[in-house]
Design a protein around this motif. Structure first.
Motif, PDB file in Angstrom:
ATOM      1  N   ILE A  10      -3.004   3.952  -4.004  1.00 38.30           N
ATOM      2  CA  ILE A  10      -2.409   4.058  -2.862  1.00 38.30           C
ATOM      3  C   ILE A  10      -2.970   4.135  -1.548  1.00 38.30           C
ATOM      4  N   LEU A  15      -0.706  -1.585  -1.965  1.00 39.83           N
ATOM      5  CA  LEU A  15       0.270  -1.504  -3.288  1.00 39.83           C
ATOM      6  C   LEU A  15       1.515  -0.996  -2.919  1.00 39.83           C
ATOM      7  N   ARG A  16       2.140  -1.478  -1.806  1.00 41.93           N
ATOM      8  CA  ARG A  16       3.483  -0.803  -1.718  1.00 41.93           C
ATOM      9  C   ARG A  16       4.488  -1.337  -2.597  1.00 41.93           C
ATOM     10  N   SER A  17       5.355  -0.344  -2.797  1.00 42.40           N
ATOM     11  CA  SER A  17       6.617  -0.646  -3.830  1.00 42.40           C
ATOM     12  C   SER A  17       7.802   0.309  -3.658  1.00 42.40           C
ATOM     13  N   VAL A  20       8.536   5.351  -6.719  1.00 41.62           N
ATOM     14  CA  VAL A  20       7.395   5.845  -7.136  1.00 41.62           C
ATOM     15  C   VAL A  20       7.618   7.041  -8.226  1.00 41.62           C
ATOM     16  N   VAL A  60      -2.850   4.056  -9.299  1.00 38.07           N
ATOM     17  CA  VAL A  60      -1.622   3.320  -9.708  1.00 38.07           C
ATOM     18  C   VAL A  60      -1.810   3.040 -11.096  1.00 38.07           C
ATOM     19  N   TYR A  62       0.988   1.891 -13.167  1.00 35.35           N
ATOM     20  CA  TYR A  62       1.592   0.878 -13.213  1.00 35.35           C
ATOM     21  C   TYR A  62       2.573   0.273 -12.192  1.00 35.35           C
ATOM     22  N   LYS A  63       2.784  -0.931 -12.044  1.00 37.34           N
ATOM     23  CA  LYS A  63       3.527  -1.463 -10.784  1.00 37.34           C
ATOM     24  C   LYS A  63       4.244  -2.586 -11.336  1.00 37.34           C
ATOM     25  N   ASP A  64       5.467  -2.886 -11.021  1.00 41.61           N
ATOM     26  CA  ASP A  64       6.188  -4.009 -10.971  1.00 41.61           C
ATOM     27  C   ASP A  64       6.881  -4.304  -9.789  1.00 41.61           C
ATOM     28  N   ASN A  67       9.024  -0.571  -8.758  1.00 41.85           N
ATOM     29  CA  ASN A  67       8.502   0.606  -9.432  1.00 41.85           C
ATOM     30  C   ASN A  67       6.846   0.846  -9.551  1.00 41.85           C
ATOM     31  N   MET A  68       6.579   2.092  -9.404  1.00 41.66           N
ATOM     32  CA  MET A  68       5.173   2.314  -9.575  1.00 41.66           C
ATOM     33  C   MET A  68       4.951   3.759 -10.182  1.00 41.66           C
ATOM     34  N   VAL A  70       2.028   6.510 -10.495  1.00 42.80           N
ATOM     35  CA  VAL A  70       1.060   7.051  -9.599  1.00 42.80           C
ATOM     36  C   VAL A  70       0.428   8.460  -9.940  1.00 42.80           C
TER      37      VAL A  70
END
Length: 145
Positions: A10, A15-17, A20, A60, A62-64, A67-68, A70
Motif C-alpha cells: 500500500i 492499491l486503493r480499496s 481494510v 497486501v 488479498y484484494k477484491d 476489501n483488502m 494488509v
C-alpha cells in the motif's frame, strides 16, 4: 484462506480499496514463510509464501473490489544511533558487526533492536543514541558470511 503471494504494497503501489482488514505482526515474523494468523476482524488466514522475499509493512495479501487484507507491523523496542561523524559511524558499525547484530538505516540514523549491552557500549563510546518504540518496515535479519 491460504495466501501464497504478496499482491503489492500500500505504500509503494496504487492499491486503493474500500475496507481494510489488518494482520498485525512483530517484525521478526516478517521473515517466516509459513504461518497461521488472524486479521483484526477474527478471520483466520494461512500464509505459505514461495520465493525468498520477506514480508514488509504494508504488504497486501488479498484484494477484491471492496476489501483488502494488509500486513501491519507492531512497534519494536529499538536503539536509534545518531553518529556525529564518519569516524563514529565506522566505530559503532564495526563493533556491532563483530557482534553480528542486524541493523537498519533510515536517513542519518542506524537502528538496532534494543540490547542493554549495546546501550552500555554507546554510553562508553559517547555516541548519541535514543531508545524508542518504533514501527520498522522490515525485519531485522541476520546476514550470512
Amino acid at each position: 484462506m491460504i495466501i501464497e503471494k504478496v499482491l503489492g504494497n500500500i505504500y509503494k503501489d496504487d492499491l486503493r480499496s474500500g475496507h481494510v482488514e489488518k494482520i498485525y505482526l512483530n517484525s521478526e515474523d516478517l521473515v517466516k514463510r509459513i504461518m497461521r494468523v488472524k486479521t483484526d476482524h477474527g478471520k483466520e488466514i494461512g500464509i505459505r509464501l514461495a520465493g525468498h522475499s520477506d514480508l514488509e509493512d504494508g504488504d497486501v495479501l488479498y484484494k477484491d473490489e471492496k476489501n483488502m487484507i494488509v500486513i501491519y507491523t507492531n512497534k519494536d523496542d529499538v536503539i536509534s544511533i545518531q553518529p556525529r561523524s564518519m569516524l563514529e559511524m565506522g566505530d559503532i558499525a564495526h563493533q556491532l558487526g563483530n557482534r553480528h547484530l542486524p541493523a537498519q538505516f533510515e536517513g542519518e540514523e542506524m537502528f538496532v533492536q534494543y540490547d542493554y549491552l549495546v546501550e552500555e557500549l554507546l554510553i562508553q563510546l559517547g555516541i548519541p543514541f535514543k531508545r524508542e518504540e518504533r514501527k520498522m518496515k522490515k525485519a531485522f535479519r541476520h546476514i550470512g558470511h
